[in-house]
Design a protein around this motif. Structure first.
Motif, short mmCIF file in Angstrom:
data_model
loop_
_atom_site.label_atom_id
_atom_site.label_comp_id
_atom_site.label_asym_id
_atom_site.label_seq_id
_atom_site.Cartn_x
_atom_site.Cartn_y
_atom_site.Cartn_z
N ASP A 88 0.83 -1.21 0.00
CA ASP A 88 0.00 0.00 0.00
C ASP A 88 0.86 1.26 0.00
OD1 ASP A 88 -2.24 -1.60 0.03
OD2 ASP A 88 -2.63 -1.35 2.18
N ILE A 89 1.95 1.24 0.77
CA ILE A 89 2.86 2.38 0.78
C ILE A 89 3.43 2.61 -0.61
CG2 ILE A 89 5.05 3.25 1.70
CD1 ILE A 89 4.35 1.71 4.32
N ALA A 90 3.81 1.52 -1.28
CA ALA A 90 4.34 1.64 -2.64
C ALA A 90 3.26 2.16 -3.59
CB ALA A 90 4.86 0.27 -3.11
N HIS A 91 2.03 1.65 -3.46
CA HIS A 91 0.93 2.07 -4.32
C HIS A 91 0.67 3.57 -4.17
CE1 HIS A 91 -3.37 2.68 -5.38
NE2 HIS A 91 -3.08 1.84 -6.37
N ASP A 92 0.88 4.08 -2.96
CA ASP A 92 0.66 5.51 -2.70
C ASP A 92 1.86 6.37 -3.10
OD1 ASP A 92 -1.82 4.88 -1.71
OD2 ASP A 92 -1.25 5.01 0.40
N GLY A 93 2.89 5.76 -3.66
CA GLY A 93 4.07 6.51 -4.10
C GLY A 93 4.95 6.98 -2.97
N GLU A 94 4.89 6.29 -1.82
CA GLU A 94 5.60 6.74 -0.62
C GLU A 94 6.76 5.82 -0.23
OE1 GLU A 94 5.23 9.47 1.16
OE2 GLU A 94 3.59 10.29 -0.03
N LEU A 95 7.13 4.89 -1.10
CA LEU A 95 8.20 3.95 -0.79
C LEU A 95 9.36 4.16 -1.75
CD1 LEU A 95 9.20 1.47 0.82
CD2 LEU A 95 7.98 0.02 -0.82
N MET A 96 10.54 4.45 -1.20
CA MET A 96 11.71 4.75 -2.01
C MET A 96 12.81 3.72 -1.80
SD MET A 96 10.85 7.49 -3.69
CE MET A 96 12.35 8.33 -4.24
N ALA A 97 13.64 3.56 -2.80
CA ALA A 97 14.74 2.59 -2.75
C ALA A 97 16.06 3.31 -2.60
CB ALA A 97 14.77 1.75 -4.02
N TYR A 98 16.80 2.93 -1.58
CA TYR A 98 18.20 3.34 -1.47
C TYR A 98 19.02 2.20 -2.06
CZ TYR A 98 22.73 4.67 0.42
OH TYR A 98 24.06 5.01 0.53
N ARG A 99 19.62 2.44 -3.20
CA ARG A 99 20.32 1.38 -3.93
C ARG A 99 21.68 1.11 -3.30
NH1 ARG A 99 17.97 0.98 -9.43
NH2 ARG A 99 16.30 2.55 -9.58
N HIS A 100 21.83 -0.08 -2.79
CA HIS A 100 23.10 -0.49 -2.15
C HIS A 100 23.72 -1.60 -2.97
CE1 HIS A 100 26.11 -1.42 0.78
NE2 HIS A 100 25.69 -2.66 0.88
N ASN A 101 24.89 -1.33 -3.51
CA ASN A 101 25.57 -2.31 -4.35
C ASN A 101 26.76 -2.96 -3.65
OD1 ASN A 101 23.94 -2.00 -6.73
ND2 ASN A 101 24.89 0.01 -6.99
N GLY A 102 26.88 -2.71 -2.34
CA GLY A 102 27.97 -3.31 -1.58
C GLY A 102 27.58 -4.67 -1.04
N PHE A 103 28.14 -5.00 0.11
CA PHE A 103 27.91 -6.32 0.71
C PHE A 103 26.57 -6.37 1.42
CE2 PHE A 103 28.08 -9.25 4.27
CZ PHE A 103 28.51 -10.41 3.66
N TRP A 104 25.87 -7.47 1.25
CA TRP A 104 24.65 -7.78 1.99
C TRP A 104 24.51 -9.29 2.03
CZ3 TRP A 104 20.30 -10.65 0.92
CH2 TRP A 104 19.23 -10.53 1.81
N GLN A 105 24.20 -9.82 3.21
CA GLN A 105 24.01 -11.27 3.31
C GLN A 105 23.02 -11.58 4.41
OE1 GLN A 105 25.36 -14.02 1.43
NE2 GLN A 105 23.65 -14.92 2.57
N CYS A 106 22.00 -12.33 4.07
CA CYS A 106 21.05 -12.83 5.04
C CYS A 106 21.51 -14.21 5.51
CB CYS A 106 19.67 -12.92 4.40
SG CYS A 106 18.40 -13.63 5.46
N MET A 107 21.48 -14.45 6.81
CA MET A 107 21.84 -15.76 7.35
C MET A 107 20.58 -16.61 7.43
SD MET A 107 23.77 -16.77 10.90
CE MET A 107 22.28 -16.44 11.85
N ASP A 108 20.22 -17.19 6.31
CA ASP A 108 18.98 -17.93 6.21
C ASP A 108 19.16 -19.43 6.39
OD1 ASP A 108 16.23 -17.44 5.94
OD2 ASP A 108 16.24 -18.19 3.88
N THR A 109 20.34 -19.93 6.08
CA THR A 109 20.63 -21.35 6.14
C THR A 109 21.97 -21.60 6.81
OG1 THR A 109 21.80 -21.40 4.02
CG2 THR A 109 19.40 -21.67 3.95
N GLN A 110 22.26 -22.86 7.10
CA GLN A 110 23.55 -23.21 7.67
C GLN A 110 24.69 -22.86 6.72
OE1 GLN A 110 23.62 -24.20 10.74
NE2 GLN A 110 25.81 -24.57 10.97
N ARG A 111 24.45 -22.98 5.44
CA ARG A 111 25.47 -22.60 4.44
C ARG A 111 25.77 -21.11 4.52
NH1 ARG A 111 25.31 -20.92 -1.00
NH2 ARG A 111 27.15 -21.55 -2.22
N ASP A 112 24.73 -20.28 4.68
CA ASP A 112 24.95 -18.84 4.84
C ASP A 112 25.80 -18.56 6.08
OD1 ASP A 112 23.29 -18.37 2.65
OD2 ASP A 112 21.51 -18.08 3.90
N LYS A 113 25.49 -19.25 7.17
CA LYS A 113 26.25 -19.07 8.40
C LYS A 113 27.72 -19.42 8.20
CE LYS A 113 26.65 -20.89 13.15
NZ LYS A 113 28.05 -20.56 13.21
N GLN A 114 27.98 -20.49 7.51
CA GLN A 114 29.36 -20.91 7.26
C GLN A 114 30.11 -19.89 6.42
OE1 GLN A 114 28.64 -24.77 5.56
NE2 GLN A 114 28.30 -25.74 7.56
#
Length: 260
Positions: free
Chosen positions: A216-242
């Motif tokens: 809804d926020i996006a539909h109202d034109g109120e959601l903006m993206a800060y584009r980050h091209n550096g490092f990002w990692q979610c620890m979702d699995t044991q492989r991610d943790k390793q």
């Protein structure tokens, strides 16, 4: 500006460890990933945190309640129970730990901490992802556009909710679940939100923030993206943790923006 961290989920996809502790308390280099996230914000001067608790909340509460001892050398005389503390390394943090419910969805958790935020903008992120995003630049970008919400858009594999970003603009026109035709720009968390965002959370504990509210926020034109091209990692699995453990052990963890 306070930093809100979602730390109440079950972490079922990394059940090897999450059956014993909440996912944000799974350790990288001997410290919980939650601590790594907080250290990153703290390195930019943001030291006031609101943590949304749920699954095994006592583990997180005990960690912070005893942090002073965890971070210090300690001599204990077992005959008298006398304690002598040496070389303390306490953080300059104020941490509010909020019980937001065992089965509450992300939107419901955010709604429950509204009283601790008041009428001020705040930051929000997930308790299982590390990043080297420049927090000062993120906040500057948010203030520059005057919209209700900014999230960090990161390029990665198609495992998460997808952002539709208008050509030649940073305005997010659509927020939805992934499909086989989508590009790989996703919601990486590390958000900055205005307090009016709370008004978009309408269905109580069952509200998933990444669905109706952000859509809804996006539909109202109120959601903006800060584009980050550096490092990002979610620890979702044991492989991610390793992978994160290996980066930390190398001494070159990209998210380590603080000095020892």
């Amino acid at each position: 500006m306070k930093v809100v961290i979602l730390a109440g989920g079950f972490g079922t996809r990394i059940s090897e460890e999450s059956h014993l502790k909440p996912k944000p308390m799974i350790e990288i280099g001997g410290m919980p990933i939650l601590w790594h996230i907080m250290k990153h914000y703290s390195s930019y001067g943001y030291n006031e945190f609101v943590i949304c608790l749920g699954y095994k909340s006592s583990v997180i509460k005990n960690f912070f309640a005893n942090y002073f001892l965890y971070a210090s050398d300690l001599t204990i005389d077992l005959s008298t129970n006398a304690k002598e503390i040496h070389d303390t390394h306490a953080e300059d943090w104020k941490v509010t730990l909020v019980e937001t419910g065992l089965n509450t969805m992300t939107g419901g958790r955010i709604k429950r901490i509204q009283k601790y935020i008041g009428d001020e903008p705040f930051m929000l992120t997930y308790g299982d992802g590390v990043c080297d995003v420049n927090i000062d630049e993120l906040v500057k970008f948010h203030k520059s556009h005057g919209k209700l919400a900014t999230l960090s858009a990161v390029p990665t594999g198609q495992r998460f909710g997808v952002l539709g970003i208008e050509d030649g603009s940073d305005c997010i026109s659509e927020f939805r679940e992934k499909s086989s035709e989508d590009s790989a720009v996703i919601n990486g968390g590390f958000m900055v939100l205005e307090p009016k965002v709370f008004d978009y959370i309408k269905d109580g504990d069952s509200t998933v923030f990444e669905k109706a509210p952000l859509e809804d926020i996006a539909h109202d034109g109120e959601l903006m993206a800060y584009r980050h091209n550096g490092f990002w990692q979610c620890m979702d699995t044991q492989r991610d943790k390793q992978q994160l453990e290996a980066l930390w052990a190398s001494g070159e963890a990209p998210w380590k923006t603080w000095k020892d």
